[in-house]
Design a protein around this motif. Structure first.
Motif, PDB file in Angstrom:
ATOM      1  N   GLY A 129      -1.413  -0.066 -11.706  1.00 12.70           N
ATOM      2  CA  GLY A 129      -1.319  -1.513 -11.494  1.00 12.70           C
ATOM      3  C   GLY A 129      -1.683  -1.878 -10.066  1.00 12.70           C
ATOM      4  O   GLY A 129      -1.951  -1.022  -9.222  1.00 12.70           O
ATOM      5  N   TRP A 130      -1.699  -3.145  -9.806  1.00 12.83           N
ATOM      6  CA  TRP A 130      -2.061  -3.630  -8.478  1.00 12.83           C
ATOM      7  C   TRP A 130      -0.814  -3.791  -7.620  1.00 12.83           C
ATOM      8  O   TRP A 130       0.264  -4.146  -8.097  1.00 12.83           O
ATOM      9  CB  TRP A 130      -2.778  -4.958  -8.587  1.00 12.83           C
ATOM     10  CG  TRP A 130      -4.110  -4.840  -9.259  1.00 12.83           C
ATOM     11  CD1 TRP A 130      -4.958  -3.776  -9.243  1.00 12.83           C
ATOM     12  CD2 TRP A 130      -4.749  -5.836 -10.063  1.00 12.83           C
ATOM     13  NE1 TRP A 130      -6.088  -4.058  -9.970  1.00 12.83           N
ATOM     14  CE2 TRP A 130      -5.986  -5.309 -10.481  1.00 12.83           C
ATOM     15  CE3 TRP A 130      -4.402  -7.119 -10.448  1.00 12.83           C
ATOM     16  CZ2 TRP A 130      -6.861  -6.024 -11.279  1.00 12.83           C
ATOM     17  CZ3 TRP A 130      -5.288  -7.822 -11.247  1.00 12.83           C
ATOM     18  CH2 TRP A 130      -6.499  -7.275 -11.648  1.00 12.83           C
ATOM     19  N   ASN A 131      -0.969  -3.558  -6.296  1.00 10.57           N
ATOM     20  CA  ASN A 131       0.132  -3.748  -5.357  1.00 10.57           C
ATOM     21  C   ASN A 131       0.454  -5.231  -5.238  1.00 10.57           C
ATOM     22  O   ASN A 131      -0.445  -6.067  -5.175  1.00 10.57           O
ATOM     23  CB  ASN A 131      -0.229  -3.202  -3.976  1.00 10.57           C
ATOM     24  CG  ASN A 131      -0.287  -1.702  -3.965  1.00 10.57           C
ATOM     25  OD1 ASN A 131       0.483  -1.040  -4.641  1.00 10.57           O
ATOM     26  ND2 ASN A 131      -1.214  -1.155  -3.212  1.00 10.57           N
ATOM     27  N   VAL A 132       1.747  -5.521  -5.168  1.00  8.69           N
ATOM     28  CA  VAL A 132       2.224  -6.891  -5.021  1.00  8.69           C
ATOM     29  C   VAL A 132       3.102  -6.932  -3.780  1.00  8.69           C
ATOM     30  O   VAL A 132       3.959  -6.063  -3.599  1.00  8.69           O
ATOM     31  CB  VAL A 132       3.044  -7.329  -6.257  1.00  8.69           C
ATOM     32  CG1 VAL A 132       3.658  -8.685  -6.046  1.00  8.69           C
ATOM     33  CG2 VAL A 132       2.186  -7.313  -7.500  1.00  8.69           C
ATOM     34  N   SER A 133       2.899  -7.919  -2.932  1.00 10.27           N
ATOM     35  CA  SER A 133       3.728  -8.103  -1.745  1.00 10.27           C
ATOM     36  C   SER A 133       3.853  -9.595  -1.464  1.00 10.27           C
ATOM     37  O   SER A 133       2.841 -10.288  -1.347  1.00 10.27           O
ATOM     38  CB  SER A 133       3.113  -7.389  -0.544  1.00 10.27           C
ATOM     39  OG  SER A 133       3.922  -7.585   0.597  1.00 10.27           O
ATOM     40  N   GLN A 134       5.093 -10.064  -1.390  1.00  9.70           N
ATOM     41  CA  GLN A 134       5.350 -11.473  -1.102  1.00  9.70           C
ATOM     42  C   GLN A 134       6.422 -11.567  -0.020  1.00  9.70           C
ATOM     43  O   GLN A 134       7.384 -10.799  -0.014  1.00  9.70           O
ATOM     44  CB  GLN A 134       5.816 -12.216  -2.357  1.00  9.70           C
ATOM     45  CG  GLN A 134       4.756 -12.326  -3.426  1.00  9.70           C
ATOM     46  CD  GLN A 134       3.608 -13.208  -2.999  1.00  9.70           C
ATOM     47  OE1 GLN A 134       3.801 -14.287  -2.459  1.00  9.70           O
ATOM     48  NE2 GLN A 134       2.397 -12.735  -3.220  1.00  9.70           N
ATOM     49  N   THR A 135       6.257 -12.525   0.880  1.00  8.41           N
ATOM     50  CA  THR A 135       7.166 -12.702   2.005  1.00  8.41           C
ATOM     51  C   THR A 135       7.617 -14.155   2.072  1.00  8.41           C
ATOM     52  O   THR A 135       6.823 -15.064   1.836  1.00  8.41           O
ATOM     53  CB  THR A 135       6.464 -12.327   3.324  1.00  8.41           C
ATOM     54  OG1 THR A 135       6.032 -10.971   3.230  1.00  8.41           O
ATOM     55  CG2 THR A 135       7.390 -12.474   4.511  1.00  8.41           C
ATOM     56  N   ALA A 136       8.904 -14.321   2.401  1.00 11.87           N
ATOM     57  CA  ALA A 136       9.446 -15.659   2.630  1.00 11.87           C
ATOM     58  C   ALA A 136      10.222 -15.631   3.942  1.00 11.87           C
ATOM     59  O   ALA A 136      10.875 -14.642   4.275  1.00 11.87           O
ATOM     60  CB  ALA A 136      10.356 -16.080   1.482  1.00 11.87           C
ATOM     61  N   THR A 137      10.134 -16.721   4.685  1.00 12.52           N
ATOM     62  CA  THR A 137      10.794 -16.834   5.989  1.00 12.52           C
ATOM     63  C   THR A 137      11.490 -18.184   6.081  1.00 12.52           C
ATOM     64  O   THR A 137      10.986 -19.179   5.576  1.00 12.52           O
ATOM     65  CB  THR A 137       9.758 -16.719   7.125  1.00 12.52           C
ATOM     66  OG1 THR A 137       9.073 -15.475   6.995  1.00 12.52           O
ATOM     67  CG2 THR A 137      10.410 -16.791   8.493  1.00 12.52           C
ATOM     68  N   GLY A 138      12.649 -18.203   6.753  1.00 11.22           N
ATOM     69  CA  GLY A 138      13.353 -19.469   6.951  1.00 11.22           C
ATOM     70  C   GLY A 138      14.284 -19.394   8.154  1.00 11.22           C
ATOM     71  O   GLY A 138      14.703 -18.302   8.566  1.00 11.22           O
ATOM     72  N   PRO A 139      14.608 -20.562   8.730  1.00 17.75           N
ATOM     73  CA  PRO A 139      15.515 -20.574   9.865  1.00 17.75           C
ATOM     74  C   PRO A 139      16.947 -20.310   9.435  1.00 17.75           C
ATOM     75  O   PRO A 139      17.377 -20.694   8.348  1.00 17.75           O
ATOM     76  CB  PRO A 139      15.359 -21.982  10.427  1.00 17.75           C
ATOM     77  CG  PRO A 139      14.950 -22.800   9.256  1.00 17.75           C
ATOM     78  CD  PRO A 139      14.142 -21.890   8.382  1.00 17.75           C
ATOM     79  N   VAL A 140      17.704 -19.656  10.318  1.00 17.68           N
ATOM     80  CA  VAL A 140      19.120 -19.360  10.059  1.00 17.68           C
ATOM     81  C   VAL A 140      19.936 -20.580  10.418  1.00 17.68           C
ATOM     82  O   VAL A 140      19.708 -21.217  11.469  1.00 17.68           O
ATOM     83  CB  VAL A 140      19.566 -18.127  10.866  1.00 17.68           C
ATOM     84  CG1 VAL A 140      21.066 -17.878  10.724  1.00 17.68           C
ATOM     85  CG2 VAL A 140      18.777 -16.909  10.449  1.00 17.68           C
TER      86      VAL A 140
END
Length: 145
Positions: A129-140
């Motif tokens: 299968g294909w590599n999957v990478s997802q990122t999320a960022t938010g302030p604390v």
């Protein structure tokens, strides 16, 4: 030419024999056309399903990362809460749609970043299968005066 200026018409049985001969000359043409077109259509169908599986795996990874960021942003959440929320979501939602899932949390005093990686499933056994990478960022969240 006939008396009326038109070419003489053939008798009906002779026309039917000629039509039948022309149709018999095309015997097997449809089978050959099908043999050429069917593999192409099937390949396109499998490609569309593979792309849908990859998109679904990306969606799961992104939602898990967002769940982790939401938990990590909370005043009492922290990096442990972010990791736990993202991991729990992957365990519940992924099933076989996101394999080898890995959650990484990078939390600082002002922001938290969660990255979820894994592999999408493959329809063809000998192709991974294909590599999957997802990122999320938010302030604390923090108190300010």
């Amino acid at each position: 030419m006939g008396n009326d200026g038109h070419a003489p018409r053939m008798p009906v049985p002779q026309r039917c024999r000629q039509l039948g001969a022309r149709l018999r000359a095309d015997d097997g043409a449809a089978a050959v056309e099908y043999m050429i077109i069917a593999p192409v259509v099937l390949a396109l169908l499998f490609l569309a399903i593979q792309i849908a599986e990859y998109s679904y795996a990306r969606s799961i990874a992104l939602t898990a990362a967002q769940q982790g960021v939401d938990a990590g942003r909370a005043y009492t959440g922290g990096p442990g809460g972010a990791f736990e929320a993202a991991s729990d979501f992957v365990d519940q939602a992924a099933g076989s749609s996101l394999s080898d899932a890995n959650v990484r949390v990078n939390a600082g005093p002002e922001q938290v970043t969660v990255t979820v990686t894994g592999m999408s499933p493959s329809l063809v056994p000998w192709i991974p299968g294909w590599n999957v990478s997802q990122t999320a960022t938010g302030p604390v969240e923090r108190f300010t005066r």
